[in-house]
Design an enzyme around this catalytic site. Structure first.
Site, PDB file in Angstrom:
ATOM      1  N   LYS A  72       0.837  -1.207   0.000  1.00  0.00           N
ATOM      2  CA  LYS A  72       0.000   0.000   0.000  1.00  0.00           C
ATOM      3  C   LYS A  72       0.873   1.259   0.000  1.00  0.00           C
ATOM      4  O   LYS A  72       0.700   2.137  -0.840  1.00  0.00           O
ATOM      5  CB  LYS A  72      -0.939   0.018   1.218  1.00  0.00           C
ATOM      6  CG  LYS A  72      -1.861  -1.187   1.308  1.00  0.00           C
ATOM      7  CD  LYS A  72      -2.794  -1.089   2.492  1.00  0.00           C
ATOM      8  CE  LYS A  72      -2.119  -1.089   3.852  1.00  0.00           C
ATOM      9  NZ  LYS A  72      -1.587  -2.398   4.273  1.00  0.00           N
ATOM     10  N   ARG A  89      -9.772   0.567   8.102  1.00  0.00           N
ATOM     11  CA  ARG A  89      -9.372  -0.785   8.490  1.00  0.00           C
ATOM     12  C   ARG A  89     -10.470  -1.513   9.247  1.00  0.00           C
ATOM     13  O   ARG A  89     -10.286  -2.661   9.634  1.00  0.00           O
ATOM     14  CB  ARG A  89      -8.120  -0.716   9.366  1.00  0.00           C
ATOM     15  CG  ARG A  89      -6.809  -0.946   8.605  1.00  0.00           C
ATOM     16  CD  ARG A  89      -5.673  -0.706   9.564  1.00  0.00           C
ATOM     17  NE  ARG A  89      -4.467  -1.395   9.265  1.00  0.00           N
ATOM     18  CZ  ARG A  89      -3.405  -0.849   8.658  1.00  0.00           C
ATOM     19  NH1 ARG A  89      -3.456   0.389   8.214  1.00  0.00           N
ATOM     20  NH2 ARG A  89      -2.308  -1.549   8.490  1.00  0.00           N
ATOM     21  N   ARG A 137      11.840  -6.090   5.563  1.00  0.00           N
ATOM     22  CA  ARG A 137      11.809  -4.668   5.921  1.00  0.00           C
ATOM     23  C   ARG A 137      12.297  -4.469   7.350  1.00  0.00           C
ATOM     24  O   ARG A 137      12.966  -3.489   7.657  1.00  0.00           O
ATOM     25  CB  ARG A 137      10.381  -4.119   5.757  1.00  0.00           C
ATOM     26  CG  ARG A 137      10.297  -2.630   6.065  1.00  0.00           C
ATOM     27  CD  ARG A 137       8.952  -2.031   5.736  1.00  0.00           C
ATOM     28  NE  ARG A 137       7.935  -2.438   6.680  1.00  0.00           N
ATOM     29  CZ  ARG A 137       6.649  -2.097   6.587  1.00  0.00           C
ATOM     30  NH1 ARG A 137       6.237  -1.351   5.581  1.00  0.00           N
ATOM     31  NH2 ARG A 137       5.790  -2.484   7.490  1.00  0.00           N
ATOM     32  N   ARG A 190      11.192  -0.456  12.775  1.00  0.00           N
ATOM     33  CA  ARG A 190       9.807  -0.480  13.279  1.00  0.00           C
ATOM     34  C   ARG A 190       9.631  -1.613  14.270  1.00  0.00           C
ATOM     35  O   ARG A 190       9.923  -2.768  13.963  1.00  0.00           O
ATOM     36  CB  ARG A 190       8.822  -0.619  12.103  1.00  0.00           C
ATOM     37  CG  ARG A 190       8.467   0.726  11.509  1.00  0.00           C
ATOM     38  CD  ARG A 190       7.577   0.607  10.312  1.00  0.00           C
ATOM     39  NE  ARG A 190       6.334  -0.114  10.564  1.00  0.00           N
ATOM     40  CZ  ARG A 190       5.324  -0.126   9.708  1.00  0.00           C
ATOM     41  NH1 ARG A 190       5.402   0.551   8.563  1.00  0.00           N
ATOM     42  NH2 ARG A 190       4.237  -0.808   9.982  1.00  0.00           N
ATOM     43  N   ARG A 248      -0.667  -8.892  13.322  1.00  0.00           N
ATOM     44  CA  ARG A 248      -1.219  -7.888  12.393  1.00  0.00           C
ATOM     45  C   ARG A 248      -2.018  -8.571  11.291  1.00  0.00           C
ATOM     46  O   ARG A 248      -3.070  -8.078  10.878  1.00  0.00           O
ATOM     47  CB  ARG A 248      -0.075  -7.060  11.791  1.00  0.00           C
ATOM     48  CG  ARG A 248       0.524  -6.079  12.777  1.00  0.00           C
ATOM     49  CD  ARG A 248       1.926  -5.660  12.401  1.00  0.00           C
ATOM     50  NE  ARG A 248       1.996  -4.917  11.167  1.00  0.00           N
ATOM     51  CZ  ARG A 248       3.145  -4.664  10.530  1.00  0.00           C
ATOM     52  NH1 ARG A 248       4.294  -5.110  11.015  1.00  0.00           N
ATOM     53  NH2 ARG A 248       3.134  -3.980   9.422  1.00  0.00           N
TER      54      ARG A 248
HETATM   55  P1  B4P Z   1       4.146  -1.844   2.254  1.00  0.00           P
HETATM   56  O1  B4P Z   1       3.337  -3.035   1.856  1.00  0.00           O
HETATM   57  O2  B4P Z   1       4.146  -0.693   1.348  1.00  0.00           O
HETATM   58  O3  B4P Z   1       3.690  -1.541   3.713  1.00  0.00           O
HETATM   59  P2  B4P Z   1       2.181  -1.203   4.135  1.00  0.00           P
HETATM   60  O4  B4P Z   1       1.240  -2.294   3.687  1.00  0.00           O
HETATM   61  O5  B4P Z   1       1.867   0.181   3.677  1.00  0.00           O
HETATM   62  O6  B4P Z   1       2.337  -1.136   5.665  1.00  0.00           O
HETATM   63  P3  B4P Z   1       1.564  -1.712   6.914  1.00  0.00           P
HETATM   64  O7  B4P Z   1       0.170  -2.123   6.602  1.00  0.00           O
HETATM   65  O8  B4P Z   1       2.474  -2.737   7.470  1.00  0.00           O
HETATM   66  O9  B4P Z   1       1.626  -0.544   7.934  1.00  0.00           O
HETATM   67  P4  B4P Z   1       0.753   0.724   8.337  1.00  0.00           P
HETATM   68  O10 B4P Z   1       1.732   1.796   8.438  1.00  0.00           O
HETATM   69  O11 B4P Z   1      -0.421   0.962   7.437  1.00  0.00           O
HETATM   70  O12 B4P Z   1       5.620  -2.310   2.413  1.00  0.00           O
HETATM   71  C1  B4P Z   1       6.000  -3.544   2.973  1.00  0.00           C
HETATM   72  C2  B4P Z   1       7.338  -3.995   2.416  1.00  0.00           C
HETATM   73  O13 B4P Z   1       7.125  -4.708   1.204  1.00  0.00           O
HETATM   74  C3  B4P Z   1       8.310  -2.879   2.082  1.00  0.00           C
HETATM   75  O14 B4P Z   1       9.572  -3.222   2.545  1.00  0.00           O
HETATM   76  C4  B4P Z   1       8.276  -2.811   0.562  1.00  0.00           C
HETATM   77  O15 B4P Z   1       9.518  -2.394   0.003  1.00  0.00           O
HETATM   78  C5  B4P Z   1       7.982  -4.239   0.185  1.00  0.00           C
HETATM   79  N1  B4P Z   1       7.269  -4.380  -1.066  1.00  0.00           N
HETATM   80  C6  B4P Z   1       6.198  -3.650  -1.482  1.00  0.00           C
HETATM   81  N2  B4P Z   1       5.780  -4.068  -2.703  1.00  0.00           N
HETATM   82  C7  B4P Z   1       6.597  -5.124  -3.050  1.00  0.00           C
HETATM   83  C8  B4P Z   1       6.674  -5.988  -4.187  1.00  0.00           C
HETATM   84  N3  B4P Z   1       5.822  -5.891  -5.218  1.00  0.00           N
HETATM   85  N4  B4P Z   1       7.615  -6.964  -4.199  1.00  0.00           N
HETATM   86  C9  B4P Z   1       8.485  -7.079  -3.182  1.00  0.00           C
HETATM   87  N5  B4P Z   1       8.481  -6.286  -2.072  1.00  0.00           N
HETATM   88  C10 B4P Z   1       7.545  -5.306  -2.018  1.00  0.00           C
HETATM   89  O16 B4P Z   1       0.144   0.309   9.772  1.00  0.00           O
HETATM   90  C11 B4P Z   1       0.962   0.044  10.900  1.00  0.00           C
HETATM   91  C12 B4P Z   1       0.110  -0.086  12.176  1.00  0.00           C
HETATM   92  O17 B4P Z   1      -0.555   1.187  12.460  1.00  0.00           O
HETATM   93  C13 B4P Z   1      -1.047  -1.090  12.161  1.00  0.00           C
HETATM   94  O18 B4P Z   1      -0.608  -2.403  12.477  1.00  0.00           O
HETATM   95  C14 B4P Z   1      -1.998  -0.488  13.241  1.00  0.00           C
HETATM   96  O19 B4P Z   1      -1.554  -0.804  14.539  1.00  0.00           O
HETATM   97  C15 B4P Z   1      -1.860   0.999  13.046  1.00  0.00           C
HETATM   98  N6  B4P Z   1      -2.870   1.554  12.120  1.00  0.00           N
HETATM   99  C16 B4P Z   1      -2.630   2.161  10.915  1.00  0.00           C
HETATM  100  N7  B4P Z   1      -3.781   2.545  10.338  1.00  0.00           N
HETATM  101  C17 B4P Z   1      -4.783   2.183  11.185  1.00  0.00           C
HETATM  102  C18 B4P Z   1      -6.213   2.287  11.130  1.00  0.00           C
HETATM  103  N8  B4P Z   1      -6.843   2.836  10.071  1.00  0.00           N
HETATM  104  N9  B4P Z   1      -6.933   1.797  12.165  1.00  0.00           N
HETATM  105  C19 B4P Z   1      -6.333   1.241  13.233  1.00  0.00           C
HETATM  106  N10 B4P Z   1      -4.991   1.103  13.343  1.00  0.00           N
HETATM  107  C20 B4P Z   1      -4.212   1.565  12.336  1.00  0.00           C
END
Ligand code: B4P
Length: 193
Positions: A14, A90, A129, A135, A146
């Site tokens: 995302k 979420r 990551r 983190r 998660r």
């Molecule tokens: P991303 O995949 O980009 O990470 P994310 O989904 O955005 O992050 P996440 O869901 O973990 O965290 P968030 O901050 O929203 O990247 C992951 C890795 O994959 C990276 O290293 C990237 O380089 C790699 N990657 C991506 N695409 C790839 C591909 N095609 N091939 C290979 N590698 C690839 O949330 C964190 C915490 O915040 C939650 O657990 C919760 O506690 C809280 N939170 C956030 N929003 C909330 C909400 N709306 N409600 C309640 N709690 C919330």
């Protein structure tokens, strides 16, 4: 306004894909994960409360994140072409609140782009990551929690939008550019209507 949701489990890409889409379509990026981490870095009361949940891999309470989104919409709605919501909503309660907040601005969600990635690949990406992210939630035990939270509380959000024909499932495995192309094809279809 063009308002999109990038949806998917933790590690589905995302945040990664948002970076491309905001540039391509001139949209404002709102990531609740980033906003919560900023609050934590500032040491605010909200950030400290959120940290307790995040470090256990649990969702932060709805009212906290909905309040943050409300403030961001107020700040930017008059100034931008639209928003990309990343990691929000979420829960179904968050989705309903978002619809209401957008309605008040005569706006709505155009499409929910849902990235499909296997659990094995999610684990692989997030552990990788975790080697450099600093983190506290990128460790095996917390990642499992998660992913569990995602299936229990976040998956129903996809059904919520599917009933309004707003859900598009996108293969989120493969190289990053190929996935960006799939996402752009969906968005271009919307903008050419
Ligand atoms: P991303 O995949 O980009 O990470 P994310 O989904 O955005 O992050 P996440 O869901 O973990 O965290 P968030 O901050 O929203 O990247 C992951 C890795 O994959 C990276 O290293 C990237 O380089 C790699 N990657 C991506 N695409 C790839 C591909 N095609 N091939 C290979 N590698 C690839 O949330 C964190 C915490 O915040 C939650 O657990 C919760 O506690 C809280 N939170 C956030 N929003 C909330 C909400 N709306 N409600 C309640 N709690 C919330």
């Amino acid at each position: 306004m063009l308002n999109l949701i990038l949806f998917g489990p933790p590690g589905s890409g995302k945040g990664t894909q948002s970076a491309y889409l905001i540039e391509q379509y001139g949209l404002k990026h709102i990531s609740t994960g980033d906003l919560l981490r900023e609050e934590k870095a500032k040491g605010s009361a909200l950030g400290l409360e959120a940290q307790r949940y995040m470090e256990q891999g649990l969702l932060v309470p709805d009212e906290v994140v909905i309040g943050m989104i409300d403030a961001k919409l107020e700040e930017f709605a008059q100034k931008v072409n639209g928003f990309i919501f990343d990691g929000f909503p979420r829960t179904v309660a968050q989705a309903e609140a978002l619809d209401q907040l957008l309605n008040q601005k005569n706006a709505q969600i155009a499409k929910v782009l849902s990235l499909q990635v296997s659990e094995e690949e999610l684990m692989r990406r997030l552990l990788h990551r975790g080697l450099t992210s600093g983190r506290v939630d990128d460790n095996e035990e917390t990642i499992r929690k998660r992913i569990q939270e995602y299936y229990a509380k976040t998956m129903p959000v996809a059904e919520y939008y599917a009933q309004f024909n707003k859900l598009a499932n996108i293969n989120g495995e493969g190289n990053i550019e190929e996935i960006t192309d799939l996402l752009c094809a969906e968005v271009n279809e919307l903008t050419s209507r």
